[in-house]
Design a protein around this motif. Structure first.
Motif, PDB file in Angstrom:
ATOM      1  N   ALA A  19       0.818  -1.370   0.044  1.00  0.00           N
ATOM      2  CA  ALA A  19      -0.151   0.039   0.162  1.00  0.00           C
ATOM      3  C   ALA A  19       0.934   1.086   0.006  1.00  0.00           C
ATOM      4  O   ALA A  19       1.741   1.364   0.734  1.00  0.00           O
ATOM      5  N   ASP A  20       0.664   2.178  -0.830  1.00  0.00           N
ATOM      6  CA  ASP A  20       1.086   3.372  -0.820  1.00  0.00           C
ATOM      7  C   ASP A  20       0.125   4.679  -1.113  1.00  0.00           C
ATOM      8  O   ASP A  20       0.553   5.804  -1.545  1.00  0.00           O
ATOM      9  N   ALA A  21      -1.085   4.554  -1.117  1.00  0.00           N
ATOM     10  CA  ALA A  21      -2.312   5.444  -1.032  1.00  0.00           C
ATOM     11  C   ALA A  21      -3.227   4.874   0.143  1.00  0.00           C
ATOM     12  O   ALA A  21      -3.583   3.830   0.144  1.00  0.00           O
ATOM     13  N   SER A  22      -3.489   6.030   0.878  1.00  0.00           N
ATOM     14  CA  SER A  22      -4.544   5.917   2.169  1.00  0.00           C
ATOM     15  C   SER A  22      -5.815   5.184   1.535  1.00  0.00           C
ATOM     16  O   SER A  22      -6.451   4.329   2.418  1.00  0.00           O
ATOM     17  N   ASP A  23      -6.199   5.342   0.363  1.00  0.00           N
ATOM     18  CA  ASP A  23      -7.506   4.774  -0.049  1.00  0.00           C
ATOM     19  C   ASP A  23      -7.484   3.622  -0.961  1.00  0.00           C
ATOM     20  O   ASP A  23      -8.251   3.263  -1.569  1.00  0.00           O
ATOM     21  N   GLY A  24      -6.361   2.915  -1.022  1.00  0.00           N
ATOM     22  CA  GLY A  24      -5.956   1.809  -1.603  1.00  0.00           C
ATOM     23  C   GLY A  24      -5.619   1.849  -2.981  1.00  0.00           C
ATOM     24  O   GLY A  24      -5.323   0.901  -3.626  1.00  0.00           O
ATOM     25  N   LEU A  25      -5.319   3.204  -3.549  1.00  0.00           N
ATOM     26  CA  LEU A  25      -4.981   3.219  -4.920  1.00  0.00           C
ATOM     27  C   LEU A  25      -3.318   2.970  -5.074  1.00  0.00           C
ATOM     28  O   LEU A  25      -2.710   3.198  -4.131  1.00  0.00           O
ATOM     29  N   LEU A  26      -3.106   2.595  -6.232  1.00  0.00           N
ATOM     30  CA  LEU A  26      -1.714   2.009  -6.444  1.00  0.00           C
ATOM     31  C   LEU A  26      -0.753   3.264  -6.805  1.00  0.00           C
ATOM     32  O   LEU A  26      -1.351   4.273  -7.629  1.00  0.00           O
ATOM     33  N   GLY A  27       0.101   3.358  -6.398  1.00  0.00           N
ATOM     34  CA  GLY A  27       1.442   4.457  -6.348  1.00  0.00           C
ATOM     35  C   GLY A  27       2.520   3.877  -7.285  1.00  0.00           C
ATOM     36  O   GLY A  27       2.409   2.660  -7.452  1.00  0.00           O
ATOM     37  N   PRO A  28       3.617   4.783  -7.446  1.00  0.00           N
ATOM     38  CA  PRO A  28       4.687   4.332  -8.093  1.00  0.00           C
ATOM     39  C   PRO A  28       5.264   2.927  -7.515  1.00  0.00           C
ATOM     40  O   PRO A  28       5.482   2.025  -8.171  1.00  0.00           O
ATOM     41  N   ALA A  29       5.306   2.804  -6.439  1.00  0.00           N
ATOM     42  CA  ALA A  29       6.089   1.783  -5.540  1.00  0.00           C
ATOM     43  C   ALA A  29       4.928   0.546  -5.911  1.00  0.00           C
ATOM     44  O   ALA A  29       5.810  -0.612  -6.512  1.00  0.00           O
TER      45      ALA A  29
END
Length: 303
Positions: A19-29
């Protein structure tokens, strides 16, 4: 065949989507981690440039103005960045993915990151250009990061094949966005502009920078919003044939450009005048209604 829901194959281990977004969205990592574990090397052939910026995804979902009861068709969900943003905003998301590896992984990613919404997702492994039906309720909205190389044909195909789609928001190459939304008489106006206008009112909905994608594309992107409307009176195929002919040689006046379509320059002039169109004009001056009226004129037969 469509795959519904999140279960993984027996004996398989779900891939980590840290996880790298509080709302479950995918970030770069998370995007890079998933790609590495899938041994995925994005290809230009499939137009694979994956969104990884959470703010951009939230912006796209807001701009789509979805209703809680919408059934959203998403083309090319890839690793699931936009899918995860769409699921809370709609009743169901039907994601159409051509890459079997990505289609198999998507339900697992959704189950891990937003388990409460996993039952809203249906994944279909298919080529969007050959799509003729979708499982479940008919789609009411289209939201997609379309592959640049086939964005216009895919969009037009879906609008034709699924008349229940009342609204669409697509992310495309910026130049394509300008062409789709161009008004008659403008430099960008052409075949995509006229054909999209047959189905919908079309407008630009903002630009999207290159850094929000992985890999970073070498072109800018733009959002286009389409709102379904009644097509003009007339036959679509006949109208589109006239459009194609008119823009095949943009520098020619319509009398010359439509000579092959009508049978001769004189026949083209007769039909243009019957439609109330000046034969010396060029195609970029005609609206979709003008083209429909022209296509409806009677052919001129040589006697």
């Amino acid at each position: 065949m469509p795959r519904r829901g999140p279960p993984a194959a027996a004996g398989s281990e779900p891939l980590s989507t840290t996880a790298d977004a509080s709302d479950g969205l995918l970030g770069p990592a998370a995007i890079r981690s998933l790609a590495q574990q899938l041994d995925l090397r994005p290809t230009k052939q499939l137009g694979q440039n994956f969104l990884h910026d959470a703010n951009t995804i939230r912006r796209i979902v807001r701009t789509a103005e979805l209703r809680a009861d919408d059934v959203v068709c998403e083309i090319g969900p890839g690793l699931g960045s936009l899918t995860l943003g769409l699921l809370p905003a709609a009743e169901r998301v039907v994601a159409v993915e051509i890459d079997p590896r990505l289609a198999e992984q998507l339900p697992r990613t959704v189950a891990e990151r937003t388990p409460a919404l996993a039952d809203r997702l249906t994944v279909v492994t298919a080529d969007a250009m050959r799509l003729t039906e979708l499982p479940g309720p008919a789609p009411t909205a289209l939201v997609a990061n379309l592959p640049y190389n086939i964005s216009v044909p895919v969009l037009l195909h879906l609008l034709e094949r699924f008349p229940t789609i009342r609204t669409a928001l697509v992310l495309v190459q910026l130049e394509v966005a300008e062409r789709l939304a161009a008004a008659a008489g403008s430099d960008a106006y052409g075949v995509p502009s006229v054909k999209a206008a047959w189905y919908a009112d079309v407008r630009r909905a903002g630009a999207v920078g290159r850094p929000v994608f992985w890999p970073v594309p070498n072109v800018d992107s733009g959002l286009v919003r389409l709102t379904r409307r009644e097509p003009p009176p007339g036959d679509r195929l006949a109208t589109f044939a006239a459009v194609d002919a008119a823009f095949a040689t943009r520098r020619k006046g319509l009398r010359a450009a439509l000579a092959g379509w009508a049978g001769s320059p004189a026949a083209a002039e007769t039909r243009l005048r019957a439609a109330g169109i000046d034969p010396t004009w060029r195609g970029e001056r005609l609206s979709v209604e003008d083209f429909a009226r022209l296509a409806a004129t009677e052919p001129v037969w040589a006697g």
